[in-house]
Design an enzyme around this catalytic site. Structure first.
Site, PDB file in Angstrom:
ATOM      1  N   SER A 164       0.865  -1.179   0.000  1.00  0.00           N
ATOM      2  CA  SER A 164       0.000   0.000   0.000  1.00  0.00           C
ATOM      3  C   SER A 164       0.899   1.225   0.000  1.00  0.00           C
ATOM      4  CB  SER A 164      -0.897   0.012   1.248  1.00  0.00           C
ATOM      5  OG  SER A 164      -1.550   1.263   1.398  1.00  0.00           O
ATOM      6  N   TYR A 176      -2.300  -2.000  10.366  1.00  0.00           N
ATOM      7  CA  TYR A 176      -2.300  -1.976   8.905  1.00  0.00           C
ATOM      8  C   TYR A 176      -1.010  -1.387   8.336  1.00  0.00           C
ATOM      9  CZ  TYR A 176      -3.905  -1.381   4.109  1.00  0.00           C
ATOM     10  OH  TYR A 176      -4.020  -1.451   2.739  1.00  0.00           O
TER      11      TYR A 176
END
Length: 317
Positions: A164, A176
């Site tokens: 990401s 995350y």
């Protein structure tokens, strides 16, 4: 002088364009395993690769997701149930894939499975909250890769890891962002180790996209649950207004997300089918023009940009 530099730059991009247009031969005979195919990027990629004629092995977490995908694709596509957090599930999937690919090996492994929640200020979270996300996004990805790597080496194929842009800039607390930083580091070391074996390792770095992990209601419920369990002292330091501001911002999240998931799957397809894939793919204009450049700028400037809209806590120094 500037004319020569412009000419050299033009030749560089022309050569890059030419190289990236060259495709791998024999795609209909190549097997690709994709994790996280119940929805989102994995689901769309499985359908697109199936339409292109590749032999897709789609790993789904649920039986319902697998059945829905089979109904929407050709008979070539096959599904397997895989929970990337369980060693026995990975072992069973590996044995099944070995039977499917035989001596050809596995051309592509796309590590797409991932979760985002729980997301919140780090102080609101426990160790278990971090572990829950890291087990799927990083530890699960690593175990899946190590398990299938011999098959990928046999085919001199590709490992595609979905990271990401938040593997370069940490926007919020929780597991995350650390998991995506970890995916970047693991991919870098694996890429160098696999060079002598002819295996290419690519990283996909999407910006903000409307997928299952950005479900606003799910994130709001997560905020509320975490807030209720906080000690009163911690609640007082942040204040109810802090929570309400985050909830309000979350409701507006879909407005800032790109709904065209094919931007990301297009990068995945190129990494799997191009003779000369890129090492990294930044997917989305926000990733290319905002977040990626921001990651190279001074830290104080990045901090200012990323925190200017943060709500003010009740207790400030």
């Amino acid at each position: 002088m500037w004319l020569y530099l412009a000419a050299l730059l033009g030749l560089y991009f022309l050569r890059r364009w030419y190289r990236e247009r060259q495709s791998v031969e024999g795609l209909p005979e190549k097997y690709v395993l994709i994790t996280g195919c119940d929805s989102g990027f994995g689901n769309l990629l499985a359908k697109q690769l199936d339409a292109r004629g590749l032999r897709v092995l789609a790993a789904c977490l649920t039986q319902q997701g697998a059945e829905q995908l089979r109904k929407a694709t050709s008979e070539r596509l096959q599904t397997v149930i895989l929970d990337v957090t369980r060693t026995d599930s990975i072992a069973a999937a590996t044995a099944w894939v070995k039977e499917q690919v035989g001596h050809k090996g596995l051309w592509g492994l796309v590590n797409n499975a991932g979760i985002a929640v729980p997301v919140a200020p780090n102080e609101w979270l426990t160790k278990d909250d971090f572990v829950r996300v890291l087990d799927v996004n990083l530890i699960g990805l690593i175990e899946v890769t190590l398990s299938f790597l011999p098959l990928v080496k046999r085919a001199r194929g590709r490992v595609i890891n979905v990271a990401s842009i938040m593997g370069r800039l940490a926007f919020f607390g929780g597991g995350y962002c650390p998991s995506k930083y970890g995916v970047e580091a693991f991919s870098d070391s694996l890429r160098r180790e696999m060079l002598p074996f002819g295996v290419k390792v690519c990283v996909i770095e999407p910006g903000y996209f409307s997928t299952a992990v950005t479900n606003p209601q799910l994130i709001i419920e997560n905020f509320t649950r975490l807030w209720k369990r906080l000690p009163e002292e911690t609640k007082a330091s942040y204040g109810e207004s802090y929570l309400k501001a985050f909830i309000h911002a979350t409701r507006d999240l879909p407005k800032s997300c790109n709904s065209d998931l094919s931007v990301v799957t297009g990068c995945m397809k190129h990494a799997l089918t191009a003779r000369h894939p890129r090492t990294r793919y930044s997917a989305g204009w926000d990733a290319k023009l905002i977040f990626l450049p921001l990651s190279y700028l001074p830290t104080w400037f990045a901090d200012f940009v990323l925190t200017w809209s943060y709500p003010a806590p009740a207790q400030k120094v």
